[in-house]
Design a protein around this motif. Structure first.
Motif, PDB file in Angstrom:
ATOM      1  N   GLY A 145      41.868  54.939  26.653  1.00 50.51           N
ATOM      2  CA  GLY A 145      43.072  54.222  27.065  1.00 50.51           C
ATOM      3  C   GLY A 145      43.117  53.926  28.558  1.00 50.51           C
ATOM      4  N   ILE A 146      41.949  53.804  29.171  1.00 53.72           N
ATOM      5  CA  ILE A 146      41.875  53.550  30.616  1.00 53.72           C
ATOM      6  C   ILE A 146      41.601  52.073  30.855  1.00 53.72           C
ATOM      7  N   GLU A 147      42.525  51.400  31.516  1.00 54.32           N
ATOM      8  CA  GLU A 147      42.355  49.985  31.859  1.00 54.32           C
ATOM      9  C   GLU A 147      42.071  49.864  33.352  1.00 54.32           C
ATOM     10  N   LEU A 148      41.053  49.085  33.682  1.00 59.09           N
ATOM     11  CA  LEU A 148      40.635  48.933  35.080  1.00 59.09           C
ATOM     12  C   LEU A 148      40.720  47.473  35.503  1.00 59.09           C
ATOM     13  N   PRO A 149      40.974  47.229  36.781  1.00 53.57           N
ATOM     14  CA  PRO A 149      40.941  45.840  37.285  1.00 53.57           C
ATOM     15  C   PRO A 149      39.542  45.251  37.096  1.00 53.57           C
ATOM     16  N   ARG A 150      39.485  43.957  37.050  1.00 50.58           N
ATOM     17  CA  ARG A 150      38.201  43.276  36.865  1.00 50.58           C
ATOM     18  C   ARG A 150      37.213  43.656  37.969  1.00 50.58           C
ATOM     19  N   GLY A 151      35.990  43.985  37.562  1.00 54.69           N
ATOM     20  CA  GLY A 151      34.943  44.287  38.521  1.00 54.69           C
ATOM     21  C   GLY A 151      34.914  45.728  39.006  1.00 54.69           C
ATOM     22  N   GLN A 152      35.795  46.594  38.479  1.00 51.68           N
ATOM     23  CA  GLN A 152      35.875  47.971  38.960  1.00 51.68           C
ATOM     24  C   GLN A 152      35.138  48.970  38.063  1.00 51.68           C
ATOM     25  N   ARG A 153      34.653  48.508  36.933  1.00 52.13           N
ATOM     26  CA  ARG A 153      34.089  49.435  35.947  1.00 52.13           C
ATOM     27  C   ARG A 153      32.948  50.292  36.508  1.00 52.13           C
ATOM     28  N   SER A 154      31.958  49.655  37.109  1.00 43.67           N
ATOM     29  CA  SER A 154      30.772  50.401  37.524  1.00 43.67           C
ATOM     30  C   SER A 154      31.003  51.258  38.766  1.00 43.67           C
ATOM     31  N   HIS A 155      32.078  50.967  39.526  1.00 47.00           N
ATOM     32  CA  HIS A 155      32.316  51.711  40.767  1.00 47.00           C
ATOM     33  C   HIS A 155      33.443  52.731  40.662  1.00 47.00           C
ATOM     34  N   ARG A 191      33.790  25.822  47.963  1.00 48.09           N
ATOM     35  CA  ARG A 191      34.476  27.115  48.057  1.00 48.09           C
ATOM     36  C   ARG A 191      35.935  27.002  47.634  1.00 48.09           C
ATOM     37  N   ASN A 192      36.602  25.950  48.054  1.00 43.80           N
ATOM     38  CA  ASN A 192      38.004  25.764  47.667  1.00 43.80           C
ATOM     39  C   ASN A 192      38.149  25.619  46.156  1.00 43.80           C
ATOM     40  N   ALA A 193      37.185  24.935  45.544  1.00 39.86           N
ATOM     41  CA  ALA A 193      37.221  24.768  44.091  1.00 39.86           C
ATOM     42  C   ALA A 193      37.027  26.107  43.391  1.00 39.86           C
ATOM     43  N   ARG A 194      36.142  26.942  43.915  1.00 34.31           N
ATOM     44  CA  ARG A 194      35.913  28.263  43.316  1.00 34.31           C
ATOM     45  C   ARG A 194      37.143  29.152  43.465  1.00 34.31           C
ATOM     46  N   LEU A 195      37.779  29.079  44.623  1.00 33.48           N
ATOM     47  CA  LEU A 195      39.000  29.874  44.834  1.00 33.48           C
ATOM     48  C   LEU A 195      40.092  29.429  43.870  1.00 33.48           C
ATOM     49  N   ALA A 196      40.216  28.119  43.668  1.00 37.88           N
ATOM     50  CA  ALA A 196      41.220  27.584  42.749  1.00 37.88           C
ATOM     51  C   ALA A 196      40.933  27.998  41.312  1.00 37.88           C
ATOM     52  N   ALA A 197      39.655  28.265  41.013  1.00 38.50           N
ATOM     53  CA  ALA A 197      39.268  28.679  39.664  1.00 38.50           C
ATOM     54  C   ALA A 197      39.445  30.178  39.449  1.00 38.50           C
ATOM     55  N   GLY A 198      39.924  30.871  40.485  1.00 35.58           N
ATOM     56  CA  GLY A 198      40.191  32.299  40.327  1.00 35.58           C
ATOM     57  C   GLY A 198      39.101  33.204  40.849  1.00 35.58           C
ATOM     58  N   ILE A 199      38.063  32.638  41.470  1.00 27.25           N
ATOM     59  CA  ILE A 199      37.001  33.450  42.043  1.00 27.25           C
ATOM     60  C   ILE A 199      37.520  34.101  43.323  1.00 27.25           C
ATOM     61  N   SER A 200      37.202  35.368  43.527  1.00 27.89           N
ATOM     62  CA  SER A 200      37.745  36.105  44.662  1.00 27.89           C
ATOM     63  C   SER A 200      37.165  35.633  45.992  1.00 27.89           C
ATOM     64  N   ALA A 201      37.926  35.876  47.057  1.00 25.92           N
ATOM     65  CA  ALA A 201      37.460  35.525  48.399  1.00 25.92           C
ATOM     66  C   ALA A 201      36.214  36.316  48.758  1.00 25.92           C
ATOM     67  N   GLU A 222      33.093  30.286  58.866  1.00 30.44           N
ATOM     68  CA  GLU A 222      33.444  31.705  58.946  1.00 30.44           C
ATOM     69  C   GLU A 222      33.784  32.267  57.572  1.00 30.44           C
ATOM     70  N   ARG A 223      33.601  33.554  57.442  1.00 30.31           N
ATOM     71  CA  ARG A 223      33.954  34.241  56.199  1.00 30.31           C
ATOM     72  C   ARG A 223      35.472  34.210  56.019  1.00 30.31           C
ATOM     73  N   LEU A 224      35.910  34.226  54.788  1.00 35.21           N
ATOM     74  CA  LEU A 224      37.338  34.270  54.485  1.00 35.21           C
ATOM     75  C   LEU A 224      37.886  35.665  54.775  1.00 35.21           C
ATOM     76  N   LYS A 225      39.074  35.710  55.331  1.00 38.81           N
ATOM     77  CA  LYS A 225      39.741  36.988  55.534  1.00 38.81           C
ATOM     78  C   LYS A 225      40.685  37.230  54.353  1.00 38.81           C
ATOM     79  N   PHE A 226      40.719  38.456  53.896  1.00 37.35           N
ATOM     80  CA  PHE A 226      41.591  38.769  52.753  1.00 37.35           C
ATOM     81  C   PHE A 226      42.057  40.214  52.845  1.00 37.35           C
ATOM     82  N   ASP A 227      43.177  40.483  52.202  1.00 30.42           N
ATOM     83  CA  ASP A 227      43.719  41.834  52.198  1.00 30.42           C
ATOM     84  C   ASP A 227      42.813  42.746  51.373  1.00 30.42           C
ATOM     85  N   GLU A 228      42.527  43.907  51.939  1.00 30.61           N
ATOM     86  CA  GLU A 228      41.684  44.868  51.218  1.00 30.61           C
ATOM     87  C   GLU A 228      42.432  45.378  49.988  1.00 30.61           C
ATOM     88  N   SER A 229      41.767  45.333  48.856  1.00 34.27           N
ATOM     89  CA  SER A 229      42.403  45.768  47.613  1.00 34.27           C
ATOM     90  C   SER A 229      42.488  47.290  47.571  1.00 34.27           C
TER      91      SER A 229
END
Length: 337
Positions: free
Chosen positions: A269-279, A115-125, A158-165
């Motif tokens: 001309g609409i730019e969205l954060p990664r992973g937000q397209r379908s929602h 998990r630490n390696a994935r987080l370091a690679a930029g994968i979200s919590a 335990e699950r990681l805690k993170f700030d809600e985007s």
């Protein structure tokens, strides 16, 4: 010394336990010990377990690998889930990243390092939490089915805690620009987009609609993420446009149209954060619903959320949200005086 039943002294001075705990026709238990005392202890221990009806045989070591457990989980249970295919693909993917270890040798520390390696690679919590939940569920289910005898190695993680985007949604001008671009390229993509904006449907729910699900001013969504049917009213113009798009019965839209939607976003001309397209369309419906003073309980029903907590994230967009803070704070009291 008299010969003791079930224990035999060997020529080299060691002692062999040789008993059949389940009776003459039962399975034989033989072990060699350096002292008589140890041999007696083993004999009495095994016979006592057998008398209590407990399993006394030594269990064979489970040599299955993690992928074997995932396959067993899918065959015995996972295949019954609504998103079984997607869940299996994600589990296979995670298993590959972990190196498909021998399951009995897979420990909490192994997952934490991964998990630490994935987080370091930029994968979200949040994504890492999904990894944890899916793998935990595999072990828990197999334990419940008596297919896995060892403890769940991930149980105490335990699950990681993170700030809600922040919720990403389209403002009115962006919606106008998007619909204009889609109207130039794909009628089907335009209509799916309108359905999502008018009902808060997920892209997959709108894209897989059948003609017979649209009638009497309502769109009936079945096969939803929660598994529960929900019906959302639409105006006459949109219902007419949907019915004109395809006659008869069957799917309203053939094939997939998410790439066409992505192209429309770029052209608008609409730019969205990664992973937000379908929602983004579902979020846009919910935010504008609250901006227009919609009722939060109605929004919960429209979106098909199982709990109100899932819907409350949109409450902050209501014009009157926490408005009393302006008039009921101590500084406001000073002004009154």
């Amino acid at each position: 010394m008299a010969k003791e039943a079930g224990i035999r002294k060997l020529p080299d001075g060691r002692y062999q336990v040789d008993i059949r705990p389940d009776g003459r026709g039962g399975r034989r238990h033989r072990r060699i010990f350096p002292t008589l005392r140890e041999a007696r202890y083993e004999k009495n221990r095994i016979l006592a377990r057998a008398d209590r009806g407990e399993e006394w045989r030594r269990q064979k070591k489970d040599t299955r690998r993690l992928q074997d457990l995932i396959d067993a989980w899918h065959r015995l249970y996972g295949i019954t889930l609504k998103d079984s295919g997607n869940r299996k693909r994600q589990l296979d993917f995670v298993c590959g990243l972990l190196g498909n270890p021998v399951a009995a040798s897979f420990h909490a520390e192994d997952f934490l390092v991964f998990r630490n390696a994935r987080l370091a690679a930029g994968i979200s919590a949040n994504t890492c939490n999904h990894y944890l939940s899916y793998l935990k569920a595999v072990f828990n289910r197999l334990i419940k089915l008596d297919n896995w005898k060892l403890p769940n190695p991930l149980q105490k993680i335990e699950r990681l805690k993170f700030d809600e985007s922040n919720i990403t949604y389209l403002e009115t001008g962006q919606i106008e620009a998007l619909l204009s671009e889609l109207a130039k390229s794909s009628r089907n993509t335009l209509l799916i987009t309108k359905i999502c904006l008018a009902t808060g449907a997920r892209w997959s729910e709108a894209e897989t609609l059948h003609v017979e699900m649209v009638k009497d001013g309502l769109i009936h969504f079945v096969g939803t993420k929660s598994g529960k049917k929900r019906s959302v009213p639409v105006d006459d113009e949109l219902e007419r446009e949907i019915k004109e798009n395809r006659k008869g019965t069957g799917r309203l839209f053939i094939g997939t149209h998410i790439k066409s939607f992505s192209s429309g976003l770029r052209r608008a001309g609409i730019e969205l954060p990664r992973g937000q397209r379908s929602h983004v369309l579902r979020h846009s419906f919910a935010v504008h619903f609250m901006l227009n003073r919609g009722n939060i309980l109605d929004l919960q029903k429209i979106l098909g959320h199982s709990t109100l907590d899932m819907t409350l994230r949109y409450a902050q967009h209501h014009p009157d949200y926490l408005a009393d803070a302006v008039t009921k704070n101590p500084l406001a009291n000073l002004k009154k005086n």
